[in-house]
Design a protein around this motif. Structure first.
Motif, mmCIF file in Angstrom:
data_model
loop_
_atom_site.group_PDB
_atom_site.id
_atom_site.type_symbol
_atom_site.label_atom_id
_atom_site.label_comp_id
_atom_site.label_asym_id
_atom_site.label_seq_id
_atom_site.Cartn_x
_atom_site.Cartn_y
_atom_site.Cartn_z
ATOM 1 N N MET A 150 0.845 -1.189 0.000
ATOM 2 C CA MET A 150 0.000 0.000 0.000
ATOM 3 C C MET A 150 0.887 1.249 0.000
ATOM 4 O O MET A 150 1.959 1.255 0.612
ATOM 5 N N GLY A 151 0.434 2.294 -0.671
ATOM 6 C CA GLY A 151 1.242 3.503 -0.764
ATOM 7 C C GLY A 151 1.232 4.355 0.482
ATOM 8 O O GLY A 151 2.149 5.150 0.705
ATOM 9 N N ALA A 152 0.195 4.209 1.326
ATOM 10 C CA ALA A 152 0.091 5.067 2.504
ATOM 11 C C ALA A 152 -0.951 4.502 3.458
ATOM 12 O O ALA A 152 -1.740 3.618 3.100
ATOM 13 N N VAL A 153 -0.934 5.034 4.676
ATOM 14 C CA VAL A 153 -1.996 4.820 5.658
ATOM 15 C C VAL A 153 -2.720 6.143 5.821
ATOM 16 O O VAL A 153 -2.084 7.183 6.025
ATOM 17 N N MET A 154 -4.046 6.118 5.729
ATOM 18 C CA MET A 154 -4.843 7.331 5.836
ATOM 19 C C MET A 154 -5.913 7.150 6.902
ATOM 20 O O MET A 154 -6.318 6.023 7.219
ATOM 21 N N LEU A 155 -6.371 8.267 7.445
ATOM 22 C CA LEU A 155 -7.418 8.230 8.464
ATOM 23 C C LEU A 155 -8.074 9.599 8.561
ATOM 24 O O LEU A 155 -7.537 10.603 8.077
ATOM 25 N N THR A 156 -9.232 9.633 9.198
ATOM 26 C CA THR A 156 -9.978 10.869 9.414
ATOM 27 C C THR A 156 -10.061 11.142 10.907
ATOM 28 O O THR A 156 -10.337 10.230 11.692
ATOM 29 N N VAL A 157 -9.824 12.395 11.296
ATOM 30 C CA VAL A 157 -9.855 12.771 12.703
ATOM 31 C C VAL A 157 -10.667 14.053 12.850
ATOM 32 O O VAL A 157 -10.594 14.950 12.001
ATOM 33 N N GLN A 158 -11.456 14.127 13.910
ATOM 34 C CA GLN A 158 -12.254 15.319 14.180
ATOM 35 C C GLN A 158 -11.364 16.444 14.709
ATOM 36 O O GLN A 158 -10.455 16.206 15.513
ATOM 37 N N LYS A 159 -11.624 17.665 14.266
ATOM 38 C CA LYS A 159 -10.841 18.802 14.742
ATOM 39 C C LYS A 159 -11.004 19.014 16.240
ATOM 40 O O LYS A 159 -10.067 19.455 16.917
ATOM 41 N N ALA A 160 -12.193 18.696 16.759
ATOM 42 C CA ALA A 160 -12.435 18.868 18.191
ATOM 43 C C ALA A 160 -11.681 17.844 19.032
ATOM 44 O O ALA A 160 -11.485 18.053 20.232
ATOM 45 N N ASN A 161 -11.235 16.764 18.420
ATOM 46 C CA ASN A 161 -10.510 15.716 19.145
ATOM 47 C C ASN A 161 -9.019 16.058 19.148
ATOM 48 O O ASN A 161 -8.204 15.444 18.451
ATOM 49 N N THR A 162 -8.661 17.055 19.927
ATOM 50 C CA THR A 162 -7.276 17.534 19.956
ATOM 51 C C THR A 162 -6.314 16.474 20.484
ATOM 52 O O THR A 162 -5.148 16.437 20.081
ATOM 53 N N GLN A 163 -6.782 15.616 21.372
ATOM 54 C CA GLN A 163 -5.922 14.561 21.904
ATOM 55 C C GLN A 163 -5.520 13.584 20.802
ATOM 56 O O GLN A 163 -4.356 13.161 20.723
ATOM 57 N N ALA A 164 -6.465 13.239 19.924
ATOM 58 C CA ALA A 164 -6.151 12.329 18.819
ATOM 59 C C ALA A 164 -5.219 12.995 17.809
ATOM 60 O O ALA A 164 -4.309 12.352 17.276
ATOM 61 N N ILE A 165 -5.429 14.286 17.545
ATOM 62 C CA ILE A 165 -4.559 14.997 16.603
ATOM 63 C C ILE A 165 -3.122 15.020 17.114
ATOM 64 O O ILE A 165 -2.165 14.792 16.364
ATOM 65 N N ALA A 166 -2.951 15.280 18.407
ATOM 66 C CA ALA A 166 -1.604 15.279 18.989
ATOM 67 C C ALA A 166 -0.980 13.884 18.928
ATOM 68 O O ALA A 166 0.228 13.738 18.684
#
Length: 358
Positions: free
Chosen positions: A197-213
């Motif tokens: 596979m060329g990459a791993v992708m995912l979707t994260v909510q902007k309000a979920n700052t803990q997941a973004i970090a």
């Protein structure tokens, strides 16, 4: 010179022209074949023996694979409850509609799961407390263990590239912050590379700052397919970001490419007016021009207008052009002479018109 020309790199014929329809179809066929092979593997976890267990930071768990259409009813209820505990606050008002979408996504045959199970001697019923909300988690599906989380992933095509897309990574609040999520994402990346596979992708909510970090520490970046990268104005209205981590140059160029520069605003024309000594010298090359340039007729017309406005350059401008009355009399005499087959006579005033040297 000849040696320099020989050293100059030459572009290949493929780089100079767009790919043909045949090449595009062959590329699409190769991508679909990679997806088909990845989906055909029954158990991706079996290929990585080092990831079968996790015993760190007070946790002693093991991993187990699953498929969406093979989930039992108790397992479905557990997934729904854990999603509500972890994601209801991040989605806010969008949660009722998103919950229905997730219920449909979790049971399709393309959905792949890796469950985290904790060793136990019997059935366990836990209650997760989060900001005064009490949600009961039934672990009756596990005869000798209880669930602590799961990851839901699929093999899909994004930007004409085969990628592994992480739909969900959910852990019990008691298992968070102990390295288990990082361990699961490392396994996902290994599965992606193993299946080309060329990459791993995912979707994260902007309000979920803990997941973004969390994903930022794992070197995930905002993809060029994310709304905020496609159009900043559209991105402001969206509540999520699309992140990616690429493994080859082609995926990096398509999924991590820089946002296109904004179109340059058209600069207003800058006028360069000649000095008085330039007009006196008759320098036609220094007439007032714009950056776009003027033709000869426009230059002449502009020079005449300047002379009319600045009478101190060449004297009285009243004698430069014939008056309105003299032009009218000249036209009348020319018409009468034509009618009588005579040569038209010019008025004396028109004959004495001073010459203008340009």
């Amino acid at each position: 010179m000849a040696a320099a020309e020989n050293k100059r790199p030459r572009l290949s014929s493929r780089a100079e022209k767009k790919p043909s329809r045949k090449e595009i179809l062959e590329r699409k066929k190769a991508t679909d074949e990679l997806i088909r092979k990845a989906v055909a593997v029954k158990d991706h976890l079996a290929q990585f023996s080092d990831f079968h267990k996790y015993q760190r930071n007070g946790l002693s768990v093991y991993l187990e694979s699953g498929r969406g259409h093979q989930l039992t009813l108790p397992m479905r209820k557990y997934i729904q409850n854990l999603l509500k505990v972890n994601m209801e606050e991040a989605y806010g008002a969008e949660w009722p509609s998103q919950e229905k979408v997730k219920r449909r996504e979790m049971v399709v045959p393309e959905a792949r799961y890796i469950f985290v199970k904790q060793y136990s001697n019997g059935f366990i019923t836990e209650k997760s407390m989060k900001e005064g909300t009490e949600v009961e988690h039934m672990h009756a599906a596990c005869t000798e263990s209880c669930l602590l989380g799961f990851v839901h992933y699929r093999f899909v095509v994004e930007e004409e590239l085969p990628v592994l897309y992480v739909y969900e990574l959910q852990m019990e609040p008691s298992a968070q912050g102990k390295g288990l999520g990082k361990f699961m994402m490392q396994l996902i990346e290994q599965i992606a590379c193993k299946n080309q596979m060329g990459a791993v992708m995912l979707t994260v909510q902007k309000a979920n700052t803990q997941a973004i970090a969390f994903y930022t520490k794992l070197r995930y970046v905002i993809s060029s397919t994310s709304p905020s990268r496609v159009d900043p104005q559209i991105g402001l209205d969206k509540s999520y970001e699309i992140l990616c981590k690429t493994f080859d140059s082609e995926a990096k160029s398509k999924l991590e490419r820089q946002a296109t520069d904004e179109p340059r605003q058209k600069q207003p024309r800058q006028w360069h007016w000649p000095e008085k000594h330039q007009l006196e010298r008759g320098d036609a090359q220094r007439l007032p021009t714009a950056s776009a340039g003027f033709g000869g007729e426009r230059r002449l017309l502009l020079l005449l207008l300047l002379l009319l406005c600045r009478g101190d350059v060449l004297g009285d401008t009243a004698s430069i052009l014939p008056s309105h009355r003299s032009r009218r009399s000249h036209n009348r005499e020319a018409l009468m002479a034509t009618a009588e087959n005579k040569r038209p006579r010019l008025s004396s005033r028109a004959e004495k018109k001073p010459r203008l040297y340009l």
